[in-house]
Design a protein around this motif. Structure first.
Motif, PDB file in Angstrom:
ATOM      1  N   ALA A 120       0.633  37.054   6.193  1.00 34.26           N
ATOM      2  CA  ALA A 120       0.836  35.605   6.200  1.00 34.26           C
ATOM      3  C   ALA A 120       0.586  34.962   4.839  1.00 34.26           C
ATOM      4  CB  ALA A 120      -0.067  34.960   7.249  1.00 34.26           C
ATOM      5  N   SER A 121       0.058  35.722   3.893  1.00 34.00           N
ATOM      6  CA  SER A 121      -0.174  35.154   2.555  1.00 34.00           C
ATOM      7  C   SER A 121       1.123  35.041   1.764  1.00 34.00           C
ATOM      8  CB  SER A 121      -1.174  36.011   1.774  1.00 34.00           C
ATOM      9  OG  SER A 121      -0.641  37.287   1.468  1.00 34.00           O
ATOM     10  N   TYR A 122       2.195  35.651   2.279  1.00 33.79           N
ATOM     11  CA  TYR A 122       3.500  35.576   1.626  1.00 33.79           C
ATOM     12  C   TYR A 122       4.397  34.608   2.396  1.00 33.79           C
ATOM     13  CZ  TYR A 122       1.967  39.997  -0.521  1.00 33.79           C
ATOM     14  OH  TYR A 122       1.270  40.959  -1.188  1.00 33.79           O
ATOM     15  N   PRO A 123       5.411  34.069   1.740  1.00 36.29           N
ATOM     16  CA  PRO A 123       6.349  33.204   2.470  1.00 36.29           C
ATOM     17  C   PRO A 123       7.166  33.999   3.475  1.00 36.29           C
ATOM     18  CG  PRO A 123       7.109  33.587   0.212  1.00 36.29           C
ATOM     19  CD  PRO A 123       5.726  34.160   0.299  1.00 36.29           C
ATOM     20  N   ALA A 124       7.835  33.291   4.357  1.00 36.14           N
ATOM     21  CA  ALA A 124       8.686  33.945   5.349  1.00 36.14           C
ATOM     22  C   ALA A 124       9.883  34.598   4.657  1.00 36.14           C
ATOM     23  CB  ALA A 124       9.159  32.929   6.385  1.00 36.14           C
ATOM     24  N   TRP A 125      10.439  35.584   5.325  1.00 37.33           N
ATOM     25  CA  TRP A 125      11.602  36.294   4.798  1.00 37.33           C
ATOM     26  C   TRP A 125      12.772  35.348   4.559  1.00 37.33           C
ATOM     27  CZ3 TRP A 125      14.222  39.951   2.558  1.00 37.33           C
ATOM     28  CH2 TRP A 125      15.573  40.148   2.844  1.00 37.33           C
ATOM     29  N   SER A 126      13.448  35.530   3.454  1.00 34.82           N
ATOM     30  CA  SER A 126      14.694  34.834   3.138  1.00 34.82           C
ATOM     31  C   SER A 126      15.490  35.736   2.209  1.00 34.82           C
ATOM     32  CB  SER A 126      14.420  33.499   2.448  1.00 34.82           C
ATOM     33  OG  SER A 126      13.939  33.709   1.117  1.00 34.82           O
ATOM     34  N   ASP A 127      16.693  35.324   1.846  1.00 31.99           N
ATOM     35  CA  ASP A 127      17.509  36.131   0.934  1.00 31.99           C
ATOM     36  C   ASP A 127      16.874  36.255  -0.448  1.00 31.99           C
ATOM     37  OD1 ASP A 127      19.668  36.941   2.545  1.00 31.99           O
ATOM     38  OD2 ASP A 127      20.596  34.969   2.393  1.00 31.99           O
ATOM     39  N   ARG A 128      15.951  35.361  -0.776  1.00 31.06           N
ATOM     40  CA  ARG A 128      15.313  35.391  -2.095  1.00 31.06           C
ATOM     41  C   ARG A 128      13.992  36.181  -2.091  1.00 31.06           C
ATOM     42  NH1 ARG A 128      17.439  31.536  -5.549  1.00 31.06           N
ATOM     43  NH2 ARG A 128      15.530  31.565  -6.793  1.00 31.06           N
ATOM     44  N   TYR A 129      13.555  36.589  -0.937  1.00 20.29           N
ATOM     45  CA  TYR A 129      12.223  37.200  -0.800  1.00 20.29           C
ATOM     46  C   TYR A 129      12.088  38.476  -1.634  1.00 20.29           C
ATOM     47  CZ  TYR A 129       8.054  38.936   1.732  1.00 20.29           C
ATOM     48  OH  TYR A 129       6.799  39.392   2.073  1.00 20.29           O
ATOM     49  N   THR A 130      13.091  39.348  -1.591  1.00 15.96           N
ATOM     50  CA  THR A 130      12.982  40.626  -2.293  1.00 15.96           C
ATOM     51  C   THR A 130      12.805  40.411  -3.790  1.00 15.96           C
ATOM     52  OG1 THR A 130      14.419  41.612  -0.619  1.00 15.96           O
ATOM     53  CG2 THR A 130      14.072  42.869  -2.639  1.00 15.96           C
ATOM     54  N   ARG A 131      13.538  39.486  -4.345  1.00 11.61           N
ATOM     55  CA  ARG A 131      13.448  39.231  -5.786  1.00 11.61           C
ATOM     56  C   ARG A 131      12.239  38.381  -6.144  1.00 11.61           C
ATOM     57  NH1 ARG A 131      18.235  35.780  -7.907  1.00 11.61           N
ATOM     58  NH2 ARG A 131      17.094  34.233  -6.682  1.00 11.61           N
ATOM     59  N   ASP A 132      12.061  37.255  -5.442  1.00 11.99           N
ATOM     60  CA  ASP A 132      11.083  36.261  -5.872  1.00 11.99           C
ATOM     61  C   ASP A 132       9.667  36.554  -5.415  1.00 11.99           C
ATOM     62  OD1 ASP A 132      13.223  35.019  -6.988  1.00 11.99           O
ATOM     63  OD2 ASP A 132      13.329  33.369  -5.539  1.00 11.99           O
ATOM     64  N   VAL A 133       9.507  37.395  -4.427  1.00 11.07           N
ATOM     65  CA  VAL A 133       8.173  37.733  -3.922  1.00 11.07           C
ATOM     66  C   VAL A 133       7.844  39.198  -4.215  1.00 11.07           C
ATOM     67  CG1 VAL A 133       6.661  37.774  -1.907  1.00 11.07           C
ATOM     68  CG2 VAL A 133       8.387  35.966  -2.129  1.00 11.07           C
ATOM     69  N   VAL A 134       8.674  40.108  -3.705  1.00  6.01           N
ATOM     70  CA  VAL A 134       8.367  41.540  -3.806  1.00  6.01           C
ATOM     71  C   VAL A 134       8.417  42.014  -5.256  1.00  6.01           C
ATOM     72  CG1 VAL A 134       9.044  43.845  -3.071  1.00  6.01           C
ATOM     73  CG2 VAL A 134       9.267  41.924  -1.484  1.00  6.01           C
ATOM     74  N   ALA A 135       9.553  41.820  -5.918  1.00  5.85           N
ATOM     75  CA  ALA A 135       9.705  42.331  -7.283  1.00  5.85           C
ATOM     76  C   ALA A 135       8.802  41.602  -8.264  1.00  5.85           C
ATOM     77  CB  ALA A 135      11.166  42.220  -7.716  1.00  5.85           C
TER      78      ALA A 135
END
Length: 449
Positions: free
Chosen positions: A350-365
């Motif tokens: 829950a410390s991360y935002p919800a999944w979206s098309d930008r999640y892989t780039r803007d959160v994970v990477a």
């Protein structure tokens, strides 16, 4: 290309020193999902052939892939549009084999991809040798001498646990799906897919050709992008978009096996980008060092660049082999260490935002890129110097003969504890992001918790 850009072109060889990220993804995926209620409580699903799914839903698949092509062309830099003749068009009169080939080529994956009906069993559970599938039945690549992969066949209609399906499929993109897709690749399909020449690396080395689909350098300095725009020609975000969309479609249309299977395929690329060596050109080495190293190479003094290539590859491969051996041994011996606990721990989700098309780039990477320098420092401080600090030693050449658990057992216990803590941190990211992405895709597929 100006002289500055030519100097940075040496980054090509740095980026594909190792095309795999986490060794056998299934080991970590079993632990990441085994207590996630949406997976653990999901009913077994009947195995279905790919041909059956494609035949039943080819009209919906045609619409989805058309929509995905439009999204990708709009949202991703340096995406070469799919040639019009590769579009997937519904045609109920063609054979199953022809439909399968049309689908794979519309996805622009290797058309010889197996996509076999199999599972890779959890090493914690007994393996039924009578169900063994040979490596070549599942993977188009040569079997490495020290492989940890074991495959068990499943039959159409057989009920399998979603945990087995998604954990197994999370390893599958390393089985040849993204090999030789480039115009300069030694394959027939590379000539028609429209990707142009390989972004970086050696087109004659098969694993190097998958690297731009499994790496994403989204958070380097502006200076590097200005001089080396080819670093943006990577496609993990596209693969995530393709497979998450197919997973949601499969669930919505009553094909749960392929919902879990496509979700696992998508997860591989997300998980790859939790690895700092897949989200950074050179973790621990700043822009000025890279520029200086390549300027020296351009001036006829390549030694420093060649050494950096080897060191980056060695650190990546040593880390990958160690964590794979750790997880494999723990599973075989039924151990539950801090690393397994970090993979399962839902508290950070829950410390991360919800999944979206930008999640892989803007959160994970972004997270993995930011962790790169700390990881590099840890590896150099805790691994045997021969493996991470000696450019005359090539870990990749010697890897099959190296028992890294034994070698690290000879190290100071405090050093090894520090390394294990770093791996637990990274695999904590891996587990949280794997669950967050799956929650989003399940929701898109209309699957109720």
């Amino acid at each position: 290309m100006n002289q500055y850009a030519l100097a940075l072109a040496g980054l090509l060889s740095l980026c594909s020193s190792a095309a795999l990220a986490w060794g056998n993804h299934s080991f970590a995926s079993y632990r990441a999902y085994e207590r996630m209620p949406e997976v653990a409580n999901a009913a077994p699903v009947p195995v279905e052939s790919l041909e059956s799914f494609l035949k039943a839903e080819e009209v919906a698949i045609e619409a989805l892939l058309k929509e995905q092509e439009q999204w990708t062309s709009t949202n991703l830099d340096y995406y070469p549009p799919r040639p019009a003749e590769l579009a997937f068009l519904a045609n109920p009169s063609r054979s199953d084999d022809a439909r399968r080939l049309a689908f794979l080529m519309a996805l622009r994956v290797a058309p010889n991809s197996k996509l076999a009906l199999y599972v890779q069993p959890d090493p914690q559970t007994p393996f039924d040798a009578a169900r063994t599938l040979p490596f070549s039945a599942v993977n188009t690549l040569p079997e490495p001498p020290d492989t940890t992969r074991r495959f068990a066949k499943v039959a159409v209609g057989e009920l399998v646990a979603p945990l087995q399906v998604i954990a197994s499929a999370s390893d599958e993109p390393d089985y040849g799906l993204d090999i030789n897709l480039w115009g300069d690749s030694p394959s027939d399909w590379g000539k028609v897919y429209g990707f142009g020449p390989l972004s970086f690396g050696n087109p004659a080395v098969n694993f190097a050709t998958q690297a731009p689909f499994h790496m994403g350098f989204f958070h380097e300095s502006r200076v590097i992008y200005l001089a080396a725009p080819f670093l943006k020609k990577t496609f993990p975000l596209w693969r995530v978009h393709q497979y998450t969309g197919l997973a949601a479609l499969a669930w919505r249309t009553g094909h749960p096996y392929w919902g879990w299977r496509f979700a696992g395929l998508a997860m591989h690329y997300v998980q790859d980008l939790t690895q700092p060596y897949h989200a950074s050109v050179a973790p621990g080495d700043g822009t000025l060092k890279l520029i200086g190293t390549n300027l020296l190479a351009m001036a006829g003094m390549p030694r420093q660049k060649n050494e950096l290539v080897v060191l980056l590859s060695n650190r990546h491969l040593a880390l990958e082999k160690y964590q794979t051996q750790l997880l494999h041994r723990a599973a075989l011996t039924q151990q539950d260490t801090a690393i397994e606990q970090a993979l399962r721990n839902p508290q950070r989700d829950a410390s991360y935002p919800a999944w979206s098309d930008r999640y892989t780039r803007d959160v994970v990477a972004r997270e993995a890129h930011a962790y790169g320098a700390e990881l590099s420092d840890t590896l150099m401080a805790t691994m045997p110097p021969l493996f991470v600090s000696e450019p005359a030693f090539d870990f990749g050449v010697k890897e099959a003969q190296i028992d890294i658990l034994t070698e690290l057992g000879k190290q100071d216990a405090t050093k090894r504890a520090r390394l294990d803590t770093a791996i637990a941190e990274l695999l904590g990211h891996y587990g949280a992001h794997s669950r967050n992405v799956l929650r989003g895709v399940l929701q898109a597929g209309g699957v109720k918790p």
